[in-house]
Design an enzyme around this catalytic site. Structure first.
Site, PDB file in Angstrom:
ATOM      1  N   GLU A  87       0.846  -1.215   0.000  1.00  0.00           N
ATOM      2  CA  GLU A  87       0.000   0.000   0.000  1.00  0.00           C
ATOM      3  C   GLU A  87       0.873   1.255   0.000  1.00  0.00           C
ATOM      4  O   GLU A  87       1.668   1.483   0.922  1.00  0.00           O
ATOM      5  CB  GLU A  87      -0.956  -0.023   1.211  1.00  0.00           C
ATOM      6  CG  GLU A  87      -2.070   1.000   1.072  1.00  0.00           C
ATOM      7  CD  GLU A  87      -3.124   0.900   2.183  1.00  0.00           C
ATOM      8  OE1 GLU A  87      -3.466  -0.230   2.591  1.00  0.00           O
ATOM      9  OE2 GLU A  87      -3.594   1.955   2.637  1.00  0.00           O
ATOM     10  N   LYS A 263      -7.848  -1.627  11.114  1.00  0.00           N
ATOM     11  CA  LYS A 263      -7.132  -1.946   9.874  1.00  0.00           C
ATOM     12  C   LYS A 263      -5.993  -0.944   9.699  1.00  0.00           C
ATOM     13  O   LYS A 263      -4.882  -1.289   9.300  1.00  0.00           O
ATOM     14  CB  LYS A 263      -8.103  -1.903   8.693  1.00  0.00           C
ATOM     15  CG  LYS A 263      -7.527  -2.394   7.367  1.00  0.00           C
ATOM     16  CD  LYS A 263      -6.831  -1.314   6.566  1.00  0.00           C
ATOM     17  CE  LYS A 263      -6.300  -1.874   5.246  1.00  0.00           C
ATOM     18  NZ  LYS A 263      -5.531  -0.885   4.485  1.00  0.00           N
ATOM     19  N   ASP A 279       4.300 -14.589  11.788  1.00  0.00           N
ATOM     20  CA  ASP A 279       2.991 -15.069  11.340  1.00  0.00           C
ATOM     21  C   ASP A 279       1.952 -13.944  11.477  1.00  0.00           C
ATOM     22  O   ASP A 279       1.404 -13.721  12.554  1.00  0.00           O
ATOM     23  CB  ASP A 279       2.622 -16.289  12.200  1.00  0.00           C
ATOM     24  CG  ASP A 279       1.324 -16.933  11.791  1.00  0.00           C
ATOM     25  OD1 ASP A 279       0.552 -16.306  11.046  1.00  0.00           O
ATOM     26  OD2 ASP A 279       1.075 -18.066  12.233  1.00  0.00           O
ATOM     27  N   HIS A 376      -3.172  10.278   0.154  1.00  0.00           N
ATOM     28  CA  HIS A 376      -3.247   8.935  -0.409  1.00  0.00           C
ATOM     29  C   HIS A 376      -3.129   8.973  -1.921  1.00  0.00           C
ATOM     30  O   HIS A 376      -2.336   8.261  -2.526  1.00  0.00           O
ATOM     31  CB  HIS A 376      -4.620   8.371  -0.016  1.00  0.00           C
ATOM     32  CG  HIS A 376      -4.666   6.896   0.073  1.00  0.00           C
ATOM     33  ND1 HIS A 376      -4.127   6.206   1.132  1.00  0.00           N
ATOM     34  CD2 HIS A 376      -5.187   5.974  -0.765  1.00  0.00           C
ATOM     35  CE1 HIS A 376      -4.319   4.929   0.948  1.00  0.00           C
ATOM     36  NE2 HIS A 376      -4.953   4.753  -0.194  1.00  0.00           N
TER      37      HIS A 376
HETATM   38  C1  MEV Z   1      -6.455   2.851   4.956  1.00  0.00           C
HETATM   39  O1  MEV Z   1      -5.556   1.835   4.559  1.00  0.00           O
HETATM   40  C2  MEV Z   1      -6.486   2.977   6.457  1.00  0.00           C
HETATM   41  C3  MEV Z   1      -7.516   3.968   7.014  1.00  0.00           C
HETATM   42  O2  MEV Z   1      -8.805   3.651   6.513  1.00  0.00           O
HETATM   43  C4  MEV Z   1      -7.483   3.847   8.521  1.00  0.00           C
HETATM   44  C5  MEV Z   1      -8.562   4.621   9.235  1.00  0.00           C
HETATM   45  O3  MEV Z   1      -9.638   4.849   8.655  1.00  0.00           O
HETATM   46  O4  MEV Z   1      -8.325   4.944  10.411  1.00  0.00           O
HETATM   47  C6  MEV Z   1      -7.214   5.372   6.576  1.00  0.00           C
END
Ligand code: MEV
Length: 429
Positions: A87, A263, A279, A376
């Site tokens: 990413e 995430k 792992d 991003h």
């Molecule tokens: C994207 O890879 C991760 C985010 O969605 C985390 C979040 O929303 O806190 C930007």
């Protein structure tokens, strides 16, 4: 931990360097040598025989980009953090946020507890009271036997099986299920194979002693007996501090938001777990289970603002090894461990927690201010250019055009890139 030297002069301007200069910075930091530089420049591990030793039906390697995040000062120690990840924005965001924290605050970490958990299931226990009291009376004997027969070398290194606990679960049919939890200190290993061997070894002695039937043995990834903590303190203005606290509350209260928030935390952790040959499925499963253990899936992090200071916490099982598995067998993970310069598996877990919480802060800062798209997509433009089919010489021209489109329209898609490429090529057609 590693030499406590200040790496600011090696961190500064790192992302603007060309490839060879980046490797030289790592060499100047004393983290890699000429052979490592040649190995990396040659594309890393290629030895197919090695992959055949790792897995069945091997046909090659799946290469992820390996980078280093900069500016991490964790418990006062400066570190380059190796991360294997596809990413685009992760390493950039981690480095930028780490620098912001270093200049305005601090990151502290710790590990509470040392034992991993193995589970022995007895699906239907006839006489639970008798079963429980037999295990309770004989557990020291089981512990001593497992340490002597299965993990003597672990005991010699200061680890081994420490305790045994009986749990009772009520089945849907009203009968009782017995679960024997085995707690073991795996020292520098993640310990999955060792604890599984201990549990399988204890199967027969438990059956013989109790007359009850053992139905399966396996480790648990919900290791609430060994929890890593990261704590970030940073000076921010009230507007930003309050916005980040609100974003934190959102993730604490709402599982839909918690999943995405977490995430984002794993964006910082998985790439280190992968780079060091650990792992990542186990770490992911353990972290998600830990924040769902009350029955309400919630946020792994918690941010609060007061009096000019924003403070964040992350508590989670992050079970890592610096020996065992492929950590020392895969040449790239061996090198990643060298670059990270950690002395113990606990140090490795602490770095993961620190980077995870830092990544979370970076995401929340962007989400509550400029939004996620700006940073991003700026970084993603190169991927879009390649996706649209631009050649090496067209990529810089297309990138510039897409940057202008992004500034104007605040969004950009692959079809914008395809269209812009068509326009660039039009005069020559
Ligand atoms: C994207 O890879 C991760 C985010 O969605 C985390 C979040 O929303 O806190 C930007």
């Amino acid at each position: 931990m590693s030499d406590e030297k200040n790496l600011d002069s090696l961190f500064n301007g790192f992302s603007k360097l060309d490839y060879q200069d980046r490797l030289e910075r790592l060499r100047d930091a004393g983290l890699i040598v000429e052979d490592d530089m040649a190995f990396l420049a040659d594309g890393g591990v290629k030895d197919i025989v090695l992959s055949e030793n790792f897995i069945e039906n091997a046909i090659g390697y799946f290469q992820l980009p390996l980078g280093v995040a900069t500016h991490f000062r964790i418990d006062g120690v400066d570190r380059f953090v190796p991360m294997a990840v596809e990413e685009t924005s992760i390493i950039a965001a981690a480095s930028k946020t780490a620098k912001w924290i270093k200049e305005n605050g601090e990151i502290k970490t710790s590990v509470m507890g040392s034992e991993i958990i193995g589970q022995i299931q007895l699906a239907r226990v006839g006489d639970f009271t008798k079963f429980e009291s037999l295990i309770e009376r004989n557990k020291s004997h089981f512990i001593e036997m497992a340490n002597r027969e299965v993990v003597p070398s672990l005991v010699a290194r200061g680890g081994g099986v420490r305790s045994i606990q009986v749990r009772k679960l009520v089945r849907p049919d009203g009968l009782f299920m017995g679960i024997v939890h085995v707690y073991m200190d795996p020292c520098e290993a993640m310990g999955a194979n060792l604890i599984n061997q201990v549990c399988e070894f204890l199967k027969n002695p438990i059956q013989e002693l109790t007359g009850e039937k053992v139905t399966m043995c396996i480790l648990s990834n919900l290791v609430d007996s060994k929890v890593t903590n990261a704590h970030i303190k940073i000076k921010v203005d009230a507007e930003l501090g309050e916005k980040i606290e609100e974003a934190s509350l959102f993730a604490e209260l709402d599982p839909y938001r918690a999943a995405t928030n977490n995430k984002g935390i794993l964006n910082g952790i998985d790439p280190i777990v992968i780079a060091t040959g650990n792992d990542w499925r186990a770490v992911e499963a353990g972290m998600h289970a830990y924040v769902a253990r009350t029955g309400h899936y919630t946020s792994l992090s918690r941010w609060r603002y007061q009096g000019g200071l924003l403070q964040g916490q992350l508590n989670s099982p992050i079970i890592m090894g610096t020996v065992g598995g492929v950590t020392r067998l895969h040449p790239t993970s061996k090198l990643a461990l060298k670059i990270l310069n950690v002395e113990s598996s606990n140090d490795l877990s602490r770095v993961c927690a620190a980077v995870g919480l830092t990544q979370n802060l970076g995401a929340l800062r962007a989400l509550t201010t400029v939004g996620i798209i700006e940073g991003h997509m700026k970084l993603h433009i190169k991927n879009l250019s390649m996706g649209a089919g631009a050649t090496d010489s067209e990529i810089p021209i297309l990138q510039k055009k897409l940057e202008q489109i992004l500034v104007m329209r605040k969004r950009i898609t692959l079809s914008n890139a395809v269209e812009a490429l068509r326009e660039i090529r039009a005069p020559q057609q």
